[in-house]
Design a protein around this motif. Structure first.
Motif, PDB file in Angstrom:
ATOM      1  N   LEU A  58       0.839  -1.195   0.000  1.00  0.00           N
ATOM      2  CA  LEU A  58       0.000   0.000   0.000  1.00  0.00           C
ATOM      3  C   LEU A  58       0.879   1.251   0.000  1.00  0.00           C
ATOM      4  CD1 LEU A  58      -2.723  -1.094   2.575  1.00  0.00           C
ATOM      5  CD2 LEU A  58      -2.915  -1.029   0.078  1.00  0.00           C
ATOM      6  N   PRO A  59       0.395   2.362  -0.565  1.00  0.00           N
ATOM      7  CA  PRO A  59       1.189   3.596  -0.609  1.00  0.00           C
ATOM      8  C   PRO A  59       1.527   4.115   0.790  1.00  0.00           C
ATOM      9  CG  PRO A  59      -0.665   3.713  -2.125  1.00  0.00           C
ATOM     10  CD  PRO A  59      -0.881   2.497  -1.282  1.00  0.00           C
ATOM     11  N   THR A  60       2.718   4.666   0.926  1.00  0.00           N
ATOM     12  CA  THR A  60       3.175   5.161   2.221  1.00  0.00           C
ATOM     13  C   THR A  60       2.263   6.250   2.762  1.00  0.00           C
ATOM     14  OG1 THR A  60       5.454   4.648   1.605  1.00  0.00           O
ATOM     15  CG2 THR A  60       5.139   6.166   3.449  1.00  0.00           C
ATOM     16  N   LEU A  61       1.844   7.176   1.907  1.00  0.00           N
ATOM     17  CA  LEU A  61       0.988   8.275   2.350  1.00  0.00           C
ATOM     18  C   LEU A  61      -0.334   7.758   2.906  1.00  0.00           C
ATOM     19  CD1 LEU A  61       0.400  11.267   2.627  1.00  0.00           C
ATOM     20  CD2 LEU A  61      -0.416  11.269   0.248  1.00  0.00           C
ATOM     21  N   GLN A  62      -0.938   6.783   2.236  1.00  0.00           N
ATOM     22  CA  GLN A  62      -2.204   6.237   2.711  1.00  0.00           C
ATOM     23  C   GLN A  62      -2.049   5.590   4.086  1.00  0.00           C
ATOM     24  OE1 GLN A  62      -4.047   3.583  -0.080  1.00  0.00           O
ATOM     25  NE2 GLN A  62      -4.503   5.192  -1.580  1.00  0.00           N
ATOM     26  N   ILE A  63      -0.972   4.856   4.276  1.00  0.00           N
ATOM     27  CA  ILE A  63      -0.762   4.191   5.561  1.00  0.00           C
ATOM     28  C   ILE A  63      -0.469   5.215   6.652  1.00  0.00           C
ATOM     29  CG2 ILE A  63       0.757   2.608   6.813  1.00  0.00           C
ATOM     30  CD1 ILE A  63      -1.320   1.321   4.943  1.00  0.00           C
ATOM     31  N   GLY A  64       0.262   6.261   6.295  1.00  0.00           N
ATOM     32  CA  GLY A  64       0.495   7.316   7.271  1.00  0.00           C
ATOM     33  C   GLY A  64      -0.805   7.956   7.723  1.00  0.00           C
ATOM     34  N   ILE A  65      -1.699   8.201   6.775  1.00  0.00           N
ATOM     35  CA  ILE A  65      -3.013   8.766   7.115  1.00  0.00           C
ATOM     36  C   ILE A  65      -3.811   7.785   7.973  1.00  0.00           C
ATOM     37  CG2 ILE A  65      -5.233   9.478   6.146  1.00  0.00           C
ATOM     38  CD1 ILE A  65      -3.685  10.562   3.732  1.00  0.00           C
ATOM     39  N   ALA A  66      -3.731   6.505   7.659  1.00  0.00           N
ATOM     40  CA  ALA A  66      -4.454   5.491   8.431  1.00  0.00           C
ATOM     41  C   ALA A  66      -4.007   5.485   9.890  1.00  0.00           C
ATOM     42  CB  ALA A  66      -4.244   4.111   7.804  1.00  0.00           C
ATOM     43  N   PHE A  67      -2.693   5.564  10.110  1.00  0.00           N
ATOM     44  CA  PHE A  67      -2.189   5.565  11.487  1.00  0.00           C
ATOM     45  C   PHE A  67      -2.568   6.858  12.204  1.00  0.00           C
ATOM     46  CE2 PHE A  67       0.111   1.852  10.233  1.00  0.00           C
ATOM     47  CZ  PHE A  67       0.454   1.207  11.429  1.00  0.00           C
ATOM     48  N   SER A  68      -2.628   7.981  11.491  1.00  0.00           N
ATOM     49  CA  SER A  68      -3.053   9.240  12.100  1.00  0.00           C
ATOM     50  C   SER A  68      -4.529   9.175  12.501  1.00  0.00           C
ATOM     51  CB  SER A  68      -2.819  10.398  11.139  1.00  0.00           C
ATOM     52  OG  SER A  68      -1.448  10.576  10.871  1.00  0.00           O
ATOM     53  N   ILE A  69      -5.372   8.638  11.613  1.00  0.00           N
ATOM     54  CA  ILE A  69      -6.796   8.474  11.925  1.00  0.00           C
ATOM     55  C   ILE A  69      -6.962   7.569  13.140  1.00  0.00           C
ATOM     56  CG2 ILE A  69      -8.973   7.491  11.103  1.00  0.00           C
ATOM     57  CD1 ILE A  69      -8.162   8.384   8.282  1.00  0.00           C
TER      58      ILE A  69
END
Length: 434
Positions: A58-69
């Motif tokens: 999965l894209p790094t940006l998407q996973i970063g957003i997931a962990f922030s959420i």
């Protein structure tokens, strides 16, 4: 873990327990639960993002957003979990959080698209946040008259577990294969399963009955306590200095060798593990906690200055400045952790201790969410002036702590009705051994 060993003295055998383990069976069970669960957390923190980016793709940006959420969701649900711990007992919530942690972590293997990854990350992060909220009242109940020492001891064990988990995750990152990451996920889940089984040995803790005129969400109306949570949250940004800002600074702005990055983390971990109990046992009143928080503000300010001036210095001077800054920063962490533990527990009414700890954790949660971006923007983007600004922010938060603690103490009669049991009584909750 060391074991009991018999020694002969005067012709008779005496059982000797090393000081590394607590005295009571319940406290030893909590120690092992903490060690197992924090090892799992160390794996999760270190390799969670790597698993979804390297093994799932999965894209790094998407996973970063997931962990922030997930972080924001866990802040809200942490307060709800604390309220549930007050009503149903913290042991029930602790067991549920460990079960959810194990299941959600194992479910990483089934998450192949973004939305499923977001779901399991939110569940895992919330479960681990709930675990911390439930553990606080359990420590108070098992610690007899000296909860400060057991809190400090459990924090030291937590640091050991996270360090072990990070080292295990480092192996998977080094191999960087899908099979390695899959094995790591299974091991992570297994850590929480082991913690769950060990937690079954903890005694049942009867909740403290709330007074008739106590509100349901009293912690959210307790303005002095909310202010303390905010100040502790500002000070908690320091947890990302050595793991986010310092590595980037060493590599990009100093002539210090890169091994200083790992040396800083190792030195910090060692200082916390070996000194947290000694520092924590002395901070046993809100006034002493306020002094400790003020000292931590000074320490973080001085550490930021030392890190800033390592840039442009000769290699030997940069190493010396960074080393001294890490030691001073670690002393500040000792004071901040002990002071935060004391005010968050002592100023909370016994019947709502879980809810209050959930609210207090919001400050640290916000620091974990915004801290890395703030430090990167200020300290790396701006350079030396940014480090001094960050140090000033720490100092102001520390200097404000004594006044806010006095404000909170002056309002306890309003937020802790006379009919409510005292904190000392809360520490002697009825326990039935399972």
């Amino acid at each position: 873990m060391l074991l009991l060993c018999p020694v002969t003295y005067g012709g008779s055998k005496v059982r000797v327990r090393p000081a590394i383990l607590p005295d009571s069976t319940a406290q030893r069970a909590l120690t092992l639960v903490t060690l197992a669960s924090s090892t799992g957390k160390g794996i999760f923190l270190t390799a969670g993002v790597l698993y979804f980016t390297r093994a799932v793709g999965l894209p790094t940006l998407q996973i970063g957003i997931a962990f922030s959420i997930a972080g924001f969701v866990s802040l809200v649900l942490g307060v709800l979990a604390g309220h549930l711990a007050d009503r149903c007992g913290p042991r029930v919530v602790l067991l549920a959080s460990l079960l959810l942690s194990a299941a959600a972590t194992a479910a990483f293997l089934l998450a192949h698209v973004y939305w499923s990854a977001l779901l399991v990350v939110v569940l895992a992060t919330t479960a681990q946040a709930t675990l911390l909220v439930a553990r606080g009242p359990i420590i108070n109940a098992l610690a007899d008259a000296r909860p400060q020492e057991l809190r400090a001891y459990i924090r030291s064990v937590t640091n050991v577990g996270i360090a072990v988990g990070a080292m295990i995750a480092g192996w998977a990152a080094q191999t960087d294969t899908a099979r390695g990451y899959h094995l790591l996920v299974l091991l992570d889940s297994a850590c929480f399963v082991v913690a769950l089984l060990l937690a079954c040995r903890l005694p049942r803790i009867t909740p403290v009955r709330a007074p008739a005129r106590a509100g349901r969400w009293t912690a959210l109306r307790d303005r002095p306590y909310l202010a303390l949570s905010l100040l502790d949250g500002v000070l908690s940004i320091q947890y990302r200095v050595l793991t986010v800002a310092l590595p980037l600074w060493v590599v990009s702005a100093t002539s210090a060798p890169r091994w200083m990055v790992s040396a800083a983390v190792v030195a910090n971990t060692a200082i916390i593990v070996f000194l947290q109990v000694a520092v924590g046992r002395r901070i046993d009143t809100p006034r002493r906690a306020a002094v400790a928080l003020r000292r931590s503000g000074w320490a973080f300010c001085l550490a930021c200055a030392g890190i800033a001036w390592s840039a442009g210095s000769p290699t030997w001077a940069a190493v010396a400045l960074l080393g001294l800054a890490v030691v001073v920063h670690s002393l500040g962490e000792l004071w901040q952790a002990a002071g935060g533990f004391e005010v968050s527990n002592t100023l909370a009414p016994p019947y709502a201790i879980g809810q209050y700890l959930g609210v207090f954790g919001v400050g640290m949660g916000l620091a974990e969410s915004f801290g890395p971006a703030l430090l990167t923007w200020l300290c790396i983007g701006w350079g030396k002036p940014g480090w001094h600004v960050m140090g000033a922010v720490f100092l102001v938060a520390g200097l404000l702590a004594p006044a806010v603690v006095r404000w909170a103490e002056s309002t306890r009669s309003r937020h802790t009705p006379q009919t409510a049991p005292s904190l000392g009584e809360a520490a002697d909750l009825h326990a039935e051994t399972v």
